[in-house]
Design a protein around this motif. Structure first.
Motif, PDB file in Angstrom:
ATOM      1  N   UNK A 373      -2.089 136.297  67.603  1.00 17.32           N
ATOM      2  CA  UNK A 373      -1.023 136.595  68.232  1.00 17.32           C
ATOM      3  C   UNK A 373       0.424 135.771  67.746  1.00 17.32           C
ATOM      4  N   UNK A 374       0.207 134.445  67.526  1.00 20.33           N
ATOM      5  CA  UNK A 374       1.368 133.589  67.164  1.00 20.33           C
ATOM      6  C   UNK A 374       1.484 133.904  65.768  1.00 20.33           C
ATOM      7  N   UNK A 375       0.546 133.838  64.816  1.00 24.34           N
ATOM      8  CA  UNK A 375       0.753 134.387  63.666  1.00 24.34           C
ATOM      9  C   UNK A 375       1.752 135.549  63.266  1.00 24.34           C
ATOM     10  N   UNK A 376       1.047 136.668  63.852  1.00 23.45           N
ATOM     11  CA  UNK A 376       1.928 137.935  63.830  1.00 23.45           C
ATOM     12  C   UNK A 376       3.523 137.559  64.338  1.00 23.45           C
ATOM     13  N   UNK A 377       3.523 136.952  65.381  1.00 27.71           N
ATOM     14  CA  UNK A 377       4.810 136.565  66.156  1.00 27.71           C
ATOM     15  C   UNK A 377       5.751 135.978  65.071  1.00 27.71           C
ATOM     16  N   UNK A 378       5.118 134.893  64.413  1.00 29.27           N
ATOM     17  CA  UNK A 378       6.007 134.004  63.400  1.00 29.27           C
ATOM     18  C   UNK A 378       6.412 134.921  62.255  1.00 29.27           C
ATOM     19  N   UNK A 379       5.523 135.916  61.798  1.00 28.82           N
ATOM     20  CA  UNK A 379       5.908 136.747  60.791  1.00 28.82           C
ATOM     21  C   UNK A 379       6.877 137.795  61.084  1.00 28.82           C
TER      22      UNK A 379
END
Length: 432
Positions: A373-379
């Motif tokens: 979720x953090x990777x997707x949020x960052x993108x």
């Protein structure tokens, strides 16, 4: 005080004093607490100590088990203050000394009764036995990343394809090699895969197709596990986009995949008509391969794209899918597709990814799910502090990778789960 205790405990003054001295004589330093104080000091924190025992008791304990009080920038004895306990009056006096700023202070203690008083002044608190919260408070972000990097550098070259199978009924554990996780990781986070591992994965491009398991024995043990469109599409897509597979091989294998459909035109997971399973995450990976080869307008791809778009938008993935117990895995492969083909993929995928992330943010989750979720949020440009905090609070105090492994695949027929800590570590490193 001693006289009051004689009445409470129905004992003589001599017996009370003897008991206190006995306790002081047997008392020893809590080495775990001391080690954490050292870490606080090491990382540049100002450490203030407060001894709530009488000076005579403190002297007796220090005589029995000497320790260096130089670790403290400031050392207070409660007897130096007008208050007998760390209550409102105590904190008032402490703040007036100018040694602490409430907004920049954290109280660490095992006695819960002191926290309500300190909180009145806006002072944060951590219960000493709450190891995860304390661990994160004393560990700078750069050290966390450095520890993960060291773990990956050490373990990745040999363990990149080692997946742990854990059977639910017996808790039996078996380690088996499988190429799916490292191939997917190479596609998602190429910078996370060491060159020596890249070289090994490139060798797979000499094959036309691969099974989920590398060892023939594993294939047999799982009742002659058939080849599947999920492993095939990730293998073909990743090796082709990294120049390790010829285009005509990828084209030919995609043709083979697109003939493997049911009566509704939906892609079947296995190349086995007797196992008519559907895996939505696998279909998204096939769509990824089709886009790589400029075959996104194929009628089978179009039909299956509409199918998974509806699953995505209606949250048919929120309890996981056939092979993937985590809802986030479906979001991860959707993210892989949307990020790579953002300008040409349908708006339904982008909208579904955003609504799916919003739906899951803040949910109780394992470390891998939070990392995804953090990777997707960052993108997407979202500052996801809730999931970042949850991820850090799940750290455990051990060397190397400081999180418990998360289930990556399920084994529906064998009733178990499969774990790949190196996949977790790479995802979490990127997330943080």
């Amino acid at each position: 005080m001693i006289k009051e205790m004689t009445g409470t405990f129905k004992a003589t003054e001599e017996e009370i004093i003897q008991t206190i001295n006995s306790i002081c004589t047997s008392a020893t330093l809590d080495l775990q607490v001391w080690e954490k104080l050292k870490q606080l000091k090491y990382h540049g924190k100002k450490v203030i100590g407060l001894f709530t025992i009488a000076a005579s008791e403190y002297s007796q304990i220090n005589k029995n088990d000497p320790f260096d009080t130089g670790i403290f920038d400031v050392l207070w004895h409660l007897s130096d203050f007008s208050s007998g306990t760390p209550d409102l009056n105590f904190w008032n006096e402490v703040i007036k000394t100018g040694e602490i700023s409430p907004a920049e202070t954290i109280v660490i203690d095992r006695e819960l009764e002191i926290f309500p008083f300190s909180s009145v002044f806006g002072i944060r608190s951590i219960f000493l036995d709450d190891q995860n919260r304390l661990l994160n408070m004393i560990t700078p972000d750069e050290k966390i990343i450095r520890d993960i990097s060291t773990y990956l550098e050490k373990e990745f070259p040999e363990g990149y394809n080692k997946t742990l199978i854990r059977y639910a009924e017996t808790n039996k554990e078996v380690i088996t090699p499988e190429p799916y996780a490292p191939l997917l990781l190479w596609s998602l986070l190429p910078e996370a895969v060491p060159p020596v591992v890249v070289d090994k994965l490139k060798l797979l491009g000499k094959k036309e197709r691969i099974n989920f398991f590398e060892n023939e024995k594993d294939i047999q043990d799982f009742n002659t596990l058939p080849y599947d469109i999920d492993t095939s599409s990730v293998f073909l897509g990743t090796t082709y986009e990294n120049g390790a597979l010829l285009k005509d091989v990828a084209e030919r294998e995609l043709d083979r995949i697109l003939t493997n459909v049911n009566s509704s035109g939906i892609l079947l997971l296995y190349f086995d008509k007797y196992r008519p399973r559907i895996e939505p995450a696998a279909i998204i990976n096939v769509i990824y391969l089709a886009n790589l080869l400029n075959r996104q307008h194929d009628p089978v791809i179009r039909e299956n794209q509409h199918f998974v778009e509806k699953i995505l938008l209606n949250k048919g993935w929120e309890h996981g899918t056939y092979f993937y117990p985590s809802p986030e895995f479906f979001l991860l492969v959707t993210f892989r597709l949307v990020r790579r083909f953002n300008n040409v993929i349908s708006k339904a995928f982008r909208d579904g990814l955003m609504s799916g992330l919003a739906h899951r943010t803040g949910a109780v989750s394992n470390p891998l799910e939070l990392g995804i979720r953090l990777i997707i949020s960052k993108w997407l440009g979202i500052n996801n502090t809730a999931d970042r905090t949850s991820l850090l609070l799940q750290r455990i105090d051990r060397p190397g990778f400081q999180w418990e492994a998360s289930p990556l695949y399920s084994l529906p027929s064998a009733i178990g789960s499969m774990y790949n800590p190196l996949f977790d570590a790479a995802i979490i490193k990127s997330a943080l």
